[in-house]
Design an enzyme around this catalytic site. Structure first.
Site, PDB file in Angstrom:
ATOM      1  N   TYR A 160      88.125 -31.705  10.814  1.00  0.00           N
ATOM      2  CA  TYR A 160      88.367 -30.335  10.388  1.00  0.00           C
ATOM      3  C   TYR A 160      89.760 -29.799  10.775  1.00  0.00           C
ATOM      4  O   TYR A 160      90.112 -29.801  11.956  1.00  0.00           O
ATOM      5  CB  TYR A 160      87.269 -29.403  10.953  1.00  0.00           C
ATOM      6  CG  TYR A 160      87.636 -27.967  10.805  1.00  0.00           C
ATOM      7  CD1 TYR A 160      87.615 -27.374   9.545  1.00  0.00           C
ATOM      8  CD2 TYR A 160      88.090 -27.221  11.879  1.00  0.00           C
ATOM      9  CE1 TYR A 160      88.024 -26.072   9.377  1.00  0.00           C
ATOM     10  CE2 TYR A 160      88.495 -25.919  11.722  1.00  0.00           C
ATOM     11  CZ  TYR A 160      88.455 -25.354  10.466  1.00  0.00           C
ATOM     12  OH  TYR A 160      88.875 -24.065  10.304  1.00  0.00           O
ATOM     13  N   HIS A 217      83.698 -25.689  14.395  1.00  0.00           N
ATOM     14  CA  HIS A 217      83.289 -25.682  12.985  1.00  0.00           C
ATOM     15  C   HIS A 217      81.868 -26.218  12.797  1.00  0.00           C
ATOM     16  O   HIS A 217      81.623 -27.077  11.937  1.00  0.00           O
ATOM     17  CB  HIS A 217      84.308 -26.424  12.115  1.00  0.00           C
ATOM     18  CG  HIS A 217      84.595 -25.708  10.828  1.00  0.00           C
ATOM     19  ND1 HIS A 217      84.045 -26.078   9.638  1.00  0.00           N
ATOM     20  CD2 HIS A 217      85.346 -24.620  10.558  1.00  0.00           C
ATOM     21  CE1 HIS A 217      84.468 -25.271   8.678  1.00  0.00           C
ATOM     22  NE2 HIS A 217      85.252 -24.368   9.214  1.00  0.00           N
TER      23      HIS A 217
HETATM   24  C1  CS2 Z   1      87.691 -21.558   9.565  1.00  0.00           C
HETATM   25  C2  CS2 Z   1      87.756 -21.278   8.117  1.00  0.00           C
HETATM   26  O1  CS2 Z   1      89.414 -20.000   9.837  1.00  0.00           O
HETATM   27  C3  CS2 Z   1      88.443 -20.513  10.355  1.00  0.00           C
HETATM   28  O2  CS2 Z   1      88.056 -20.267  11.463  1.00  0.00           O
HETATM   29  O3  CS2 Z   1      86.485 -21.839  10.112  1.00  0.00           O
HETATM   30  O4  CS2 Z   1      89.024 -21.627   7.776  1.00  0.00           O
HETATM   31  C4  CS2 Z   1      86.771 -21.966   7.180  1.00  0.00           C
HETATM   32  O5  CS2 Z   1      86.886 -23.351   7.268  1.00  0.00           O
HETATM   33  C5  CS2 Z   1      87.060 -21.524   5.780  1.00  0.00           C
HETATM   34  O6  CS2 Z   1      87.105 -20.143   5.721  1.00  0.00           O
HETATM   35  C6  CS2 Z   1      86.013 -22.054   4.828  1.00  0.00           C
HETATM   36  O7  CS2 Z   1      86.137 -21.430   3.593  1.00  0.00           O
HETATM   37 MG    MG Z   2      86.184 -20.948  11.933  1.00  0.00          MG
END
Ligand code: CS2
Ligand code: MG
Length: 408
Positions: A160, A217
């Protein structure tokens, strides 16, 4: 005063922003953001097919009643698509209200509690040295807070928010292109062994003052999340985000019972009913809700007040999928909220984005300074918007090495 019409636009520079413009018989218009990342056409269709035909003729000043009309009137309550559509309407009505009053929105909420609101950026690296460079880059720009993510040695794919190759650029690396999702492979054991030490090295390298955030995540089970939160205690994280999915909320007690690491959750929540127990039982430290898919300023303000009663601070979601319109709505709340914590801020201030959404809001030294223009303080250039088309995308899916589907 009456609403005479409303239009929805889908598209933008590098992002499918869903922008709502509500017009009135007094020439004042309001703007809202209904962007639901990778599902943008759905709130747009809900607005176009059901909500806008009902809005015509309503008094835009009755924003509370209009919110209740749509929320209760839907019968099937909640969900990210509906709430993003209601959220855009609500933002636009507050924008109109502020313009009518000749005041920036924060004044209507209760005035300024602070001049600038602290924001955090995303530092990321394919490996730890790469991450250190990225953190340095943000510190040099004056940021006091950074979210740090880096590659895990031996992880079969980049995980991620991490670039696949060293030196890969950007704050937001995940490849969303195309309707069919990409696949990431996740290995919890490798993550659990590597990441606490990596975070400790970041702390060691940058000293005690840097606010370090980390986003799991949703990848860990509650027991693993408790172990991780305990292991990273010496790092002194500003927050640990989404350590485990918040569906089984009682399971979060396990984290609390084993660690004092601050926990931030809520970016996928759509209503106060998704987070009231977490807040009342004081199982989180930051509420990550967003004014788009949590239904707008009206319900989010209620969540902020509930959170304040339980020592929970705000940390609104600010992924790049939010347009400058919802980010402005959040900025006004941040300027007012007595229990403000921090704001994720990733709307890239590109010339194209600034041309589509002109405003006097500014970021300086890792702080967001809200403008004093009436309403939201962001405009929308419809001509610019016509340059962009909708581009389909999808969140990746995550599998374990044996093929089992996991949480993105
Ligand atoms: C993430 C998000 O910003 C964050 O903290 O968890 O970028 C997430 O992955 C996205 O908003 C998914 O659409
Ligand atoms: Mg997030």
């Amino acid at each position: 005063m009456k609403i005479t019409g409303a239009k929805v636009y889908v598209g933008g520079p590098g992002k499918n922003y869903v922008t709502l413009k509500i017009m009135t018989d007094q020439g004042i218009y309001g703007l809202g953001d209904a962007t639901l990342n990778n599902r943008e056409t759905l709130p747009a269709a809900y607005l176009q097919d059901y909500l806008i035909p009902n809005l015509i003729g309503m008094d835009p000043r009755t924003s509370e009643d209009i919110w209740q009309f749509f929320y209760r009137g839907a019968y099937f309550r909640g969900g990210p698509i509906a709430m993003a559509a209601f959220g855009a309407i609500d933002m636009a009505l507050w924008d109109i209200k502020g313009k009518l009053a000749g005041m920036p929105l924060y004044q209507l909420f209760g005035g300024k509690s602070r001049d600038g609101a602290m924001v955090y950026a995303h530092a990321t690296g394919a490996d730890l040295p790469d991450l250190m460079e990225s953190v340095t880059h943000y510190i040099e720009q004056g940021y006091q807070a950074v979210r740090v993510q880096c590659g895990i040695p031996g992880m079969p794919t980049a995980s991620y928010a991490v670039p696949a190759a060293k030196g890969g650029k950007g704050d937001f690396i995940t490849d969303f292109g195309g309707i069919r999702p990409k696949t990431e492979i996740w290995d919890t054991d490798k993550y659990m062994r590597y990441m606490p030490n990596a975070l400790a090295e970041v702390r060691q390298c940058f000293g005690p003052d840097l606010k370090i955030l980390h986003d799991v995540h949703h990848r860990l089970l509650p027991r693993e999340a408790a172990e991780f939160a305990k292991a990273v205690e010496p790092v002194g994280l500003y927050w640990l985000e989404d350590p485990t999915p918040a569906e089984n909320q009682d399971a979060l007690r396990l984290i609390r019972h084993h660690s004092t690491t601050p926990i931030a959750i809520g970016e996928v929540f759509n209503s106060i009913w998704d987070c009231n127990k977490l807040i009342e039982n004081e199982l989180i430290d930051f509420i990550r809700i967003a004014v788009t898919y949590a239904g707008g300023i009206t319900p989010v303000k209620r969540i902020v007040d509930l959170a304040g009663m339980h020592h929970v601070k705000t940390g609104f979601h600010g992924a790049p999928s939010h347009s400058p319109i919802s980010m402005a709505a959040q900025a006004h709340l941040n300027t007012w909220a007595p229990n403000f914590g921090i704001q994720e801020y990733l709307v890239l201030g590109t010339p194209e984005c600034d041309a589509m959404f002109p405003s006097e809001h500014r970021i300086q030294g890792g702080m967001f300074f809200v403008s004093d223009a009436p309403g939201l303080g962001v405009d929308f250039d419809e001509h610019e918007a016509t340059k962009y088309e909708y581009v389909p995308g999808s969140h990746p899916i995550v599998r374990l090495k044996d093929g089992t589907l996991w949480n993105y």
